[in-house]
Design an enzyme around this catalytic site. Structure first.
Site, PDB file in Angstrom:
ATOM      1  N   HIS A  92       1.126  -1.086   0.520  1.00  0.00           N
ATOM      2  CA  HIS A  92       0.024   0.164   0.405  1.00  0.00           C
ATOM      3  C   HIS A  92       0.788   1.057   0.015  1.00  0.00           C
ATOM      4  O   HIS A  92       2.087   1.736   0.386  1.00  0.00           O
ATOM      5  CB  HIS A  92      -1.083  -0.108   1.251  1.00  0.00           C
ATOM      6  CG  HIS A  92      -0.260  -0.041   2.502  1.00  0.00           C
ATOM      7  ND1 HIS A  92      -0.306   1.612   2.989  1.00  0.00           N
ATOM      8  CD2 HIS A  92      -0.480  -0.896   3.468  1.00  0.00           C
ATOM      9  CE1 HIS A  92       0.152   1.422   4.090  1.00  0.00           C
ATOM     10  NE2 HIS A  92       0.652  -0.423   4.212  1.00  0.00           N
ATOM     11  N   ASP A  94       0.070   4.289   0.971  1.00  0.00           N
ATOM     12  CA  ASP A  94      -0.400   5.589   1.848  1.00  0.00           C
ATOM     13  C   ASP A  94       0.390   5.279   3.733  1.00  0.00           C
ATOM     14  O   ASP A  94       0.852   4.288   3.220  1.00  0.00           O
ATOM     15  CB  ASP A  94      -1.826   5.315   2.396  1.00  0.00           C
ATOM     16  CG  ASP A  94      -2.559   4.807   3.226  1.00  0.00           C
ATOM     17  OD1 ASP A  94      -2.252   3.380   2.468  1.00  0.00           O
ATOM     18  OD2 ASP A  94      -3.488   4.435   4.027  1.00  0.00           O
ATOM     19  N   ASP A 153       5.903   1.041   6.644  1.00  0.00           N
ATOM     20  CA  ASP A 153       4.724   0.709   6.513  1.00  0.00           C
ATOM     21  C   ASP A 153       4.227   1.321   5.667  1.00  0.00           C
ATOM     22  O   ASP A 153       3.270   2.799   5.741  1.00  0.00           O
ATOM     23  CB  ASP A 153       4.085   0.547   7.206  1.00  0.00           C
ATOM     24  CG  ASP A 153       2.476   0.360   8.002  1.00  0.00           C
ATOM     25  OD1 ASP A 153       2.131  -0.560   6.402  1.00  0.00           O
ATOM     26  OD2 ASP A 153       1.897   0.403   8.772  1.00  0.00           O
ATOM     27  N   GLU A 187      -5.029   1.725   2.659  1.00  0.00           N
ATOM     28  CA  GLU A 187      -4.564   0.349   3.685  1.00  0.00           C
ATOM     29  C   GLU A 187      -5.150   1.267   4.955  1.00  0.00           C
ATOM     30  O   GLU A 187      -5.599   0.252   5.969  1.00  0.00           O
ATOM     31  CB  GLU A 187      -3.273  -0.097   3.356  1.00  0.00           C
ATOM     32  CG  GLU A 187      -3.550  -1.389   4.044  1.00  0.00           C
ATOM     33  CD  GLU A 187      -3.041  -1.841   5.281  1.00  0.00           C
ATOM     34  OE1 GLU A 187      -3.509  -2.889   5.822  1.00  0.00           O
ATOM     35  OE2 GLU A 187      -2.433  -0.416   5.892  1.00  0.00           O
ATOM     36  N   GLU A 188      -4.461   2.174   5.903  1.00  0.00           N
ATOM     37  CA  GLU A 188      -4.049   2.749   6.845  1.00  0.00           C
ATOM     38  C   GLU A 188      -6.005   2.825   7.352  1.00  0.00           C
ATOM     39  O   GLU A 188      -5.705   2.902   8.520  1.00  0.00           O
ATOM     40  CB  GLU A 188      -2.946   3.437   7.232  1.00  0.00           C
ATOM     41  CG  GLU A 188      -1.717   3.651   6.599  1.00  0.00           C
ATOM     42  CD  GLU A 188      -1.008   2.142   7.117  1.00  0.00           C
ATOM     43  OE1 GLU A 188      -2.123   1.882   8.297  1.00  0.00           O
ATOM     44  OE2 GLU A 188      -0.359   1.597   7.944  1.00  0.00           O
ATOM     45  N   ASP A 210       4.088  -6.343   3.450  1.00  0.00           N
ATOM     46  CA  ASP A 210       3.531  -4.703   4.711  1.00  0.00           C
ATOM     47  C   ASP A 210       3.721  -5.661   6.229  1.00  0.00           C
ATOM     48  O   ASP A 210       3.121  -5.820   6.911  1.00  0.00           O
ATOM     49  CB  ASP A 210       2.197  -5.405   4.428  1.00  0.00           C
ATOM     50  CG  ASP A 210       1.617  -3.866   5.258  1.00  0.00           C
ATOM     51  OD1 ASP A 210       2.493  -3.391   5.528  1.00  0.00           O
ATOM     52  OD2 ASP A 210       0.227  -4.046   5.588  1.00  0.00           O
ATOM     53  N   HIS A 392       4.130   3.141  12.734  1.00  0.00           N
ATOM     54  CA  HIS A 392       3.822   4.481  12.471  1.00  0.00           C
ATOM     55  C   HIS A 392       4.264   5.062  14.058  1.00  0.00           C
ATOM     56  O   HIS A 392       3.408   5.764  15.068  1.00  0.00           O
ATOM     57  CB  HIS A 392       2.078   3.967  13.489  1.00  0.00           C
ATOM     58  CG  HIS A 392       1.403   2.861  12.433  1.00  0.00           C
ATOM     59  ND1 HIS A 392      -0.034   2.717  12.558  1.00  0.00           N
ATOM     60  CD2 HIS A 392       1.762   2.623  11.559  1.00  0.00           C
ATOM     61  CE1 HIS A 392      -0.564   2.027  11.782  1.00  0.00           C
ATOM     62  NE2 HIS A 392       1.119   2.168  10.705  1.00  0.00           N
TER      63      HIS A 392
END
Length: 420
Positions: A92, A94, A153, A187-188, A210, A392
């Site tokens: 992904h 994003d 990520d 995705e997030e 991922d 994150h």
């Protein structure tokens, strides 16, 4: 020569990974779960267009950018392997909104010596507090200056897939069957592949890039719900409120305190699920609370859903005249049962990891991936390591040697599927 040094000596792959990864993380692609449209943010188009241009520059002819920002590429089989199963790879574009993803400044620390890496604002990467980092002496560590997340990520996954495609185009002697590639938006946000053109794909299996450190393979994940708790109060001048006011803000706050602290993200690990309040807002008359519930066991999910309804009734009893609505929405389901129906998908992945010199192990995902939703749609999709850590957060970092291992695993996997 340790494992890290051996992988970093693979300059053919290293040189395909570093420029891409450091370029991608500097493109601002933070998604926004409050926006229903896909993609939720304009910056995701910027990375999508970069990837489309790169794919075409590699000589890949079948490249598409959909109206909803899915980048799709297809590689035909090498001659003689047209009847091999079609497989796919996904990552992904994003990044999470928990920490800023704007103006990312990637820093490359080569031949890491095990010392503290100072960042800005008093933040550091400290091996005394980060067991994984302490084990990376001799590796190349990619991190930020501490003012943003890194975006490994899942831009590590994007870079690894792109590096493999580059390698395949440069090495036509490597046999492979038909390949399908997807770089997805949002995705997030937990949307779960909205507007994904499923009918356009022929893949027997997909693999999401991922995951975390090299060796970590994931075939089971949380079942996830988002619950909107809507508190409807009864407003009146607060100077005349006795016996009349039902304060919606207090209703939402009270509801949040009913969520068991022993079943929170900070109190659980392994296979234990949780409740997590994500956002609260409102005023005297209307307030809302957004709650996530996660668990590997559907019975536990059902228990928590029932408890959330009971908490609503409790708040109504505590605030006469007030009303609480509890609106659950399924986000994704545990993919293990579906993947177990296709054991060859995991068997070949484990063989590919071994051929790439990686000791594979299974670990449950305390979260989900686009692969969770794709598995639910009917295409079994395990999750593969990318080499990222501390996702994150401002202390996010990636291991370059693990990124090399991930790309090499994909290459081995492609060749194994060609023989099926």
């Amino acid at each position: 020569m340790n494992t890290f040094t051996q992988r970093l000596a693979d300059t053919d792959m290293v040189n395909r990974l570093i420029p891409r990864f450091t370029k991608y993380v500097q493109i601002w692609t933070t998604s926004d779960r409050h926006i229903p449209e896909t993609p939720s943010t304009a910056g995701q188009w910027d990375l999508a267009k970069v990837l489309v241009d790169e794919l075409k520059s590699l000589g890949i002819e079948q490249v598409e950018l959909t109206d909803h920002c899915y980048v799709i590429a297809r590689l035909p089989a090498t001659p003689g392997y047209e009847k091999a199963p079609t497989i796919g790879f996904m990552a992904h574009m994003d990044t999470a909104s928990d920490v800023s993803g704007k103006d990312v400044h990637p820093i490359i620390t080569e031949n890491y010596d095990g010392s503290v890496i100072p960042l800005k604002d008093g933040i550091s990467l400290d091996p005394a507090k980060d067991e994984a980092l302490a084990k990376r002496i001799g590796d190349t560590i990619i991190h930020t200056d501490g003012t943003t997340l890194l975006g490994a990520d899942d831009k590590a996954g994007v870079a690894e897939i792109m590096a493999v495609l580059d390698y395949l185009q440069s090495h036509p002697e490597i046999a492979h069957g038909p390949l399908e590639i997807v770089f997805s938006p949002d995705e997030e946000t937990g949307k779960g592949l909205p507007e994904f053109p499923l009918s356009a794909f022929k893949a027997t299996a997909f693999y999401t890039l991922d995951g975390g450190p090299a060796g970590e393979l994931e075939v089971e994940c949380f079942t996830a719900y988002k619950i909107d708790v809507l508190c409807h109060g009864k407003a009146i001048h607060i100077g005349q409120a006795r016996g009349k006011l039902a304060n919606a803000t207090m209703m939402a706050a009270t509801y949040a305190t009913l969520l068991p602290r022993s079943e929170s993200p900070e109190a659980t690990d392994g296979y234990y699920g949780y409740y997590c309040p994500i956002e609260i807002k409102g005023d005297l008359e209307e307030a809302s609370l957004e709650v996530y519930i996660r668990d590997f066991d559907q019975k536990e999910i059902d228990r928590r859903l029932a408890a959330l309804e009971l908490f609503g009734k409790t708040v109504e009893a505590l605030f006469p005249g007030g009303r609480v609505e509890v609106k659950p929405q399924l986000q994704y389901i545990n993919m293990k049962e579906k993947i177990d129906e296709h054991p060859r998908v995991l068997e070949l992945l484990e063989q590919a990891a071994e051929k790439a010199g990686v000791k594979a192990y299974l670990k449950p995902i305390r979260g989900g991936t686009d692969g969770s939703r794709l598995t639910q749609m009917g295409i079994p999709t395990p999750n593969v390591y990318t080499g990222g850590h501390n996702y994150h957060s401002r202390t996010e970092w990636a291991s370059l040697s693990d990124m090399v291992a991930a790309s090499r695993t994909i290459l081995e996997l492609i060749q194994l599927w060609a023989k099926e």
